[in-house]
Design an enzyme around this catalytic site. Structure first.
Site: not given
Ligand code: 6PG
Length: 468
Positions: A116, A170, A173-174, A177
């Site tokens: 990430s 991960k 985590h997303n 996010e």
């Molecule tokens: C990271 C981000 C990355 C993610 C993109 C797009 O940890 O570097 O989470 O892995 O895939 O930011 O995510 P979305 O298109 O699902 O918003």
């Protein structure tokens, strides 16, 4: 991201990096643009494998899906027992569990690693969440530690757990996010719609918030995005961006997985739904004429309002992270992983998209009480929510009354009130289920399982368990 990761690896003392891309032109461009990296370049997969010292370690950075399987198979056919294949993409953890089992049968190690931090993180130091075997991590750990972000002298990488644990964490985590980004977006919308601040003014508010408990990469970049003026029109960039949010899918996986695990992830789910709603132009156009409230929110004390929004954002963020960690605990239980929550918070302090000062508080909370049943009940977070709740309630109520959509703020507050309620209306739901489906219920005052004879004399009988 793959090129930047290769450059990061090559920049570390003692690392020699071989590179291969299915399109030789891309390999040539990378090598030409970065002679300092000293890459060993290959134009075929056989050349690439032959160029690796044993135990061979290959990090795959391709779009999650069928492409990943193709590259894994090409390497697995050529690798020998003891070699390591690392999938650094955003693969679905269930795919990683399957792949790890299949590749391990050949004696080759397979590691699904969440990486990430985006392009910049890959180059300067990401947060890395590897799964796979303890054996593989003995070789892989030092390599990943050499390229990870470092906070207080500690690399933001740890062996998360076996097989798909890394990609599972991960994914969470997303999901967090997504929730974090949605909450920030709702705070922006409130400051804009209710208090009439301009994007530039809101940028300064976020920059100020970034000096306190909300300090984070996402708050920092939000200020930058809101400061940006569109060169073509001279207006704030945020006003010319189409308000339809995309998604590569990891947030959706988080919600689907949490539903399967029976874990409420309100903020994450509302963030996913908010992106979906934003991408329904036909429905939104048709709904434009639907009536809204009779009056807009007339904020009189703007300073107090800004503080209310800040506290509502912080409280909602605490709930989103608390729910995210609940999902990690449930996943670890379901899949037999020994995931240390404190270690996950620690490696999220730097490098990753959700990196924030806040993660130090989570690390401390789990260090103080590793068996914490809900993050929000840790003293620090209980104090924070106590200080924030009046503001939180004013903001959610005000938004509802003035027709400003705050799905993540309001669902987080509803979850908080549900979690702390001494009695829930689930008792009535059990009664309804027993009435139409004889699904039975438990009692508060007696052990056992019961059913009321609703279509008979309405007496209660004790049963052996719920019917289907
Ligand atoms: C990271 C981000 C990355 C993610 C993109 C797009 O940890 O570097 O989470 O892995 O895939 O930011 O995510 P979305 O298109 O699902 O918003």
């Amino acid at each position: 991201m793959g090129s930047n990761l290769a450059r990061n690896l090559a920049s570390r003392e003692g690392n020699t990096v071989a590179v291969y891309n299915r399109s030789p032109e891309r390999t040539r461009v990378l090598v030409e643009e970065h002679p300092e990296a000293g890459f060993i370049a290959s134009e075929t997969i056989d050349e690439f494998v032959a160029s690796l010292a044993t135990p061979r370690t290959a990090i795959i950075m391709v779009q999650a899906g069928a492409g990943t399987d193709a590259v894994i198979n090409q390497l697995a056919e050529r690798f020998e027992p003891g070699d390591i294949i690392v999938d650094g993409g955003n693969a679905l953890f269930a795919d990683t569990i399957r792949r790890e089992k299949a590749v391990r049968e050949t004696g080759v190690n397979f590691v699904g690693a969440g990486i990430s931090g985006g392009e910049e993180g890959a180059l300067k130091g990401p947060s890395i969440m590897p799964g796979g075997s303890v054996e593989a991590y003995k070789t892989l750990g030092p390599i990943l530690s050499s390229i990870a972000a470092v906070v207080d002298g500690v690399p933001c990488v740890t062996h998360v757990g076996t097989d798909g644990a890394g990609h599972f964490v991960k994914m969470i985590h997303n999901g967090i996010e997504y929730a974090d980004m949605q909450l920030i977006a709702e705070a922006y919308d409130l400051l804009r719609e209710a208090a009439g601040y301009t994007p530039a003014e809101i940028a300064e508010i976020f920059a100020e918030w970034n000096t306190g408990e909300l300090e984070s990469y996402l708050i920092e970049i939000t200020a930058e995005v809101l400061r940006q003026i569109d060169a073509k029109t001279g207006t704030p960039l945020v006003d010319v961006i189409l308000d339809q949010a995309g998604s590569k899918g990891t947030g959706v996986w988080t919600v689907q997985t949490a539903l399967d695990l029976g874990i409420p992830v309100s903020g994450i789910a509302e963030a996913v739904f908010a992106r979906a709603l934003s991408s329904k132009p036909a429905q939104r156009a048709a709904a434009l004429t639907l009536p809204g409230p009779s009056s807009a929110w007339s904020v009189t004390d703007k300073e107090a309002f800004v503080e209310d929004v800040r506290l509502a954002l912080y409280a909602s963020k605490i709930i989103a992270y608390s729910q995210g960690f609940d999902a990690i605990v449930a996943g670890a239980e379901q899949y037999g992983w020994d995931i240390k929550k404190g270690d996950i918070a620690m490696i999220w302090r730097g490098g990753c998209i959700i990196r924030a000062q806040f993660l130090n508080r989570i690390t401390e909370a789990y260090a103080a009480d590793p068996g914490l049943v809900a993050l929000v009940t840790a003293p620090y977070f209980t104090d924070a929510v106590t200080a924030a709740q009046d503001s939180w309630r004013r903001v959610v109520a005000g938004a509802a009354q003035s027709g400003i959509p705050t799905p993540a703020f309001s669902s987080s507050l509803a979850y908080y009130d549900g979690l702390r309620a001494p009695r829930l209306p689930a008792a009535l739901v059990q009664g309804q289920r027993d009435f139409f489906g004889a699904h039975t219920y438990k009692r508060v005052d007696r052990e056992g399982t019961f059913h009321t004879l609703w279509s008979g004399d309405r007496s209660e009988i004790e049963t052996e368990g719920s019917s289907h």
